[in-house]
Design an enzyme around this catalytic site. Structure first.
Site, PDB file in Angstrom:
ATOM      1  N   LYS A 145       0.661  -6.272   3.964  1.00  0.00           N
ATOM      2  CA  LYS A 145      -0.238  -5.981   2.830  1.00  0.00           C
ATOM      3  C   LYS A 145      -1.371  -7.016   2.775  1.00  0.00           C
ATOM      4  O   LYS A 145      -2.527  -6.665   2.509  1.00  0.00           O
ATOM      5  CB  LYS A 145       0.569  -5.967   1.521  1.00  0.00           C
ATOM      6  CG  LYS A 145       1.567  -4.807   1.445  1.00  0.00           C
ATOM      7  CD  LYS A 145       2.531  -4.946   0.266  1.00  0.00           C
ATOM      8  CE  LYS A 145       3.640  -3.908   0.330  1.00  0.00           C
ATOM      9  NZ  LYS A 145       4.671  -4.093  -0.714  1.00  0.00           N
ATOM     10  N   GLN A 175       7.078  -8.441  -5.046  1.00  0.00           N
ATOM     11  CA  GLN A 175       7.798  -7.707  -4.012  1.00  0.00           C
ATOM     12  C   GLN A 175       9.271  -7.530  -4.400  1.00  0.00           C
ATOM     13  O   GLN A 175       9.939  -8.492  -4.774  1.00  0.00           O
ATOM     14  CB  GLN A 175       7.668  -8.442  -2.667  1.00  0.00           C
ATOM     15  CG  GLN A 175       8.272  -7.709  -1.489  1.00  0.00           C
ATOM     16  CD  GLN A 175       7.568  -6.404  -1.123  1.00  0.00           C
ATOM     17  OE1 GLN A 175       6.385  -6.224  -1.392  1.00  0.00           O
ATOM     18  NE2 GLN A 175       8.301  -5.491  -0.520  1.00  0.00           N
ATOM     19  N   ASP A 180       1.587  -1.540  -8.639  1.00  0.00           N
ATOM     20  CA  ASP A 180       2.832  -0.981  -8.108  1.00  0.00           C
ATOM     21  C   ASP A 180       3.339   0.195  -8.939  1.00  0.00           C
ATOM     22  O   ASP A 180       4.219   0.935  -8.510  1.00  0.00           O
ATOM     23  CB  ASP A 180       3.925  -2.068  -8.162  1.00  0.00           C
ATOM     24  CG  ASP A 180       4.326  -2.572  -6.793  1.00  0.00           C
ATOM     25  OD1 ASP A 180       4.143  -1.845  -5.810  1.00  0.00           O
ATOM     26  OD2 ASP A 180       4.842  -3.699  -6.739  1.00  0.00           O
TER      27      ASP A 180
HETATM   28  N1  GUN Z   1       9.827  -3.011  -1.990  1.00  0.00           N
HETATM   29  C1  GUN Z   1       9.894  -1.850  -1.310  1.00  0.00           C
HETATM   30  N2  GUN Z   1       8.843  -1.060  -1.627  1.00  0.00           N
HETATM   31  C2  GUN Z   1       8.097  -1.746  -2.522  1.00  0.00           C
HETATM   32  C3  GUN Z   1       6.891  -1.452  -3.208  1.00  0.00           C
HETATM   33  O1  GUN Z   1       6.276  -0.381  -3.086  1.00  0.00           O
HETATM   34  N3  GUN Z   1       6.447  -2.427  -4.048  1.00  0.00           N
HETATM   35  C4  GUN Z   1       7.102  -3.593  -4.223  1.00  0.00           C
HETATM   36  N4  GUN Z   1       6.595  -4.471  -5.073  1.00  0.00           N
HETATM   37  N5  GUN Z   1       8.216  -3.884  -3.595  1.00  0.00           N
HETATM   38  C5  GUN Z   1       8.712  -2.963  -2.747  1.00  0.00           C
END
Ligand code: GUN
Length: 298
Positions: free
Chosen positions: A54, A98, A121
């Site tokens: 990311k 995350q 998110d």
């Molecule tokens: N862990 C797995 N997928 C995601 C996501 O889309 N966002 C976040 N913050 N953590 C994740």
């Protein structure tokens, strides 16, 4: 791979990145560079890889990013204090904590602390509620949004389709079902949400026009669960032991690809299907958060 029925997530994510880049250029002309803060707690190897990807996408698109890595033993109060500072930081338009968090954190408290307008998110209860209500002013979670976008851009008709979602997690399964059963364009589907307690899962799967596998069980979906012509979307990322691999494991999806691909109307490869779309949607949400902040400030 050269199968005619593959949905090329990398190519579609690339198109979306191009669209997002244009929006970033327009924002910069108005003196705003979108900014995204990543928060990672502990040393979960998969989370490190995901956040790394990311960050790289931000750098490529010209989004400012900063990453806060907190030790596994960080207290919830310290994490909430950091989120409080990011909430008021004008450089930062989006905040991503995350998942998964270590078990001593209350995920609902943490995700409720991120301001809804910075919650790129889509995990804050206000954004979850807006999704359920069909209110388009909220943010939607990136992975299910990416799956929907892949269907749309691959000309798969969602309206009226029988869609089976496997897995009821808060990040993918539940929001996926909510998006697709919405009254509206590229929605209006009949959605069945299946999970570990579903009786005769195979029978549900075989009725589907679109089958979305997001339960996190390696290669769970077999050929005998798929009606010929079904569109199969594989969200799973699972580590399985592989003594032949240099690092001792390999990644597989929730779909037994080799068996299912010949039957499927369309299918996402894994990797190269849904994964790149999660990132594309995150970049899009971040740019939208920056655009909205501009409207609020004027
Ligand atoms: N862990 C797995 N997928 C995601 C996501 O889309 N966002 C976040 N913050 N953590 C994740």
């Amino acid at each position: 791979m050269s199968f005619a029925n593959l949905i090329d997530g990398r190519a579609i994510a690339g198109q979306i990145h191009d669209e997002t880049t244009q929006r970033i250029t327009a924002l910069k002309a108005r003196g705003v560079q979108p900014g995204l803060a990543f928060v990672r707690v502990g040393e979960d190897p998969a989370s490190k890889v995901y956040v790394g990807r990311k960050e790289k996408a931000c750098a490529q698109l010209g989004i400012f990013s900063e990453t806060h890595v907190l030790p596994q033993a960080t207290t919830e109060a310290d994490l909430l204090a950091l989120l409080g500072r990011l909430n008021v930081n004008e450089r930062i338009h989006g905040i991503l904590v995350q998942a998964p968090l270590p078990t001593h954190f209350r995920a609902t408290v943490v995700y409720s602390t991120v301001l809804p307008q910075k919650d790129v998110d889509g995990f804050h209860p206000v954004n979850v509620g807006k999704l359920m209500l069909g209110d388009p002013t909220g943010f939607w979670p990136c992975t299910p949004m990416g799956v929907r976008e892949l269907l749309i851009r691959s000309q798969v008709k969602i309206e009226g389709a029988d869609i089976v979602v496997l897995g009821r997690g808060n990040i993918v399964g539940k929001p996926m079902a909510a998006m697709l059963c919405q009254k509206g364009r590229h929605a209006n589907a009949t959605v069945t949400l299946c999970h570990s307690q579903t009786r005769d899962l195979g029978a549900h799967c075989r009725r589907a026009n679109i089958l979305i596998a997001a339960m996190g069980v390696p290669e769970f979906v077999k050929a005998d669960m798929v009606k010929p012509g079904t569109v199969v979307m594989d969200v799973g990322v699972n580590r399985v032991n592989d003594p032949k691999a240099t690092n001792g494991y390999r990644l597989v999806g929730d779909v037994e690809f080799a068996q299912v691909q010949p039957l499927a109307g369309k299918i996402t490869p894994n990797p190269g299907g849904v994964g790149p779309m999660t990132i594309a949607m995150l970049m899009q949400n971040t740019v939208r958060a920056a655009e909205l902040s501009l409207n609020l400030n004027n």
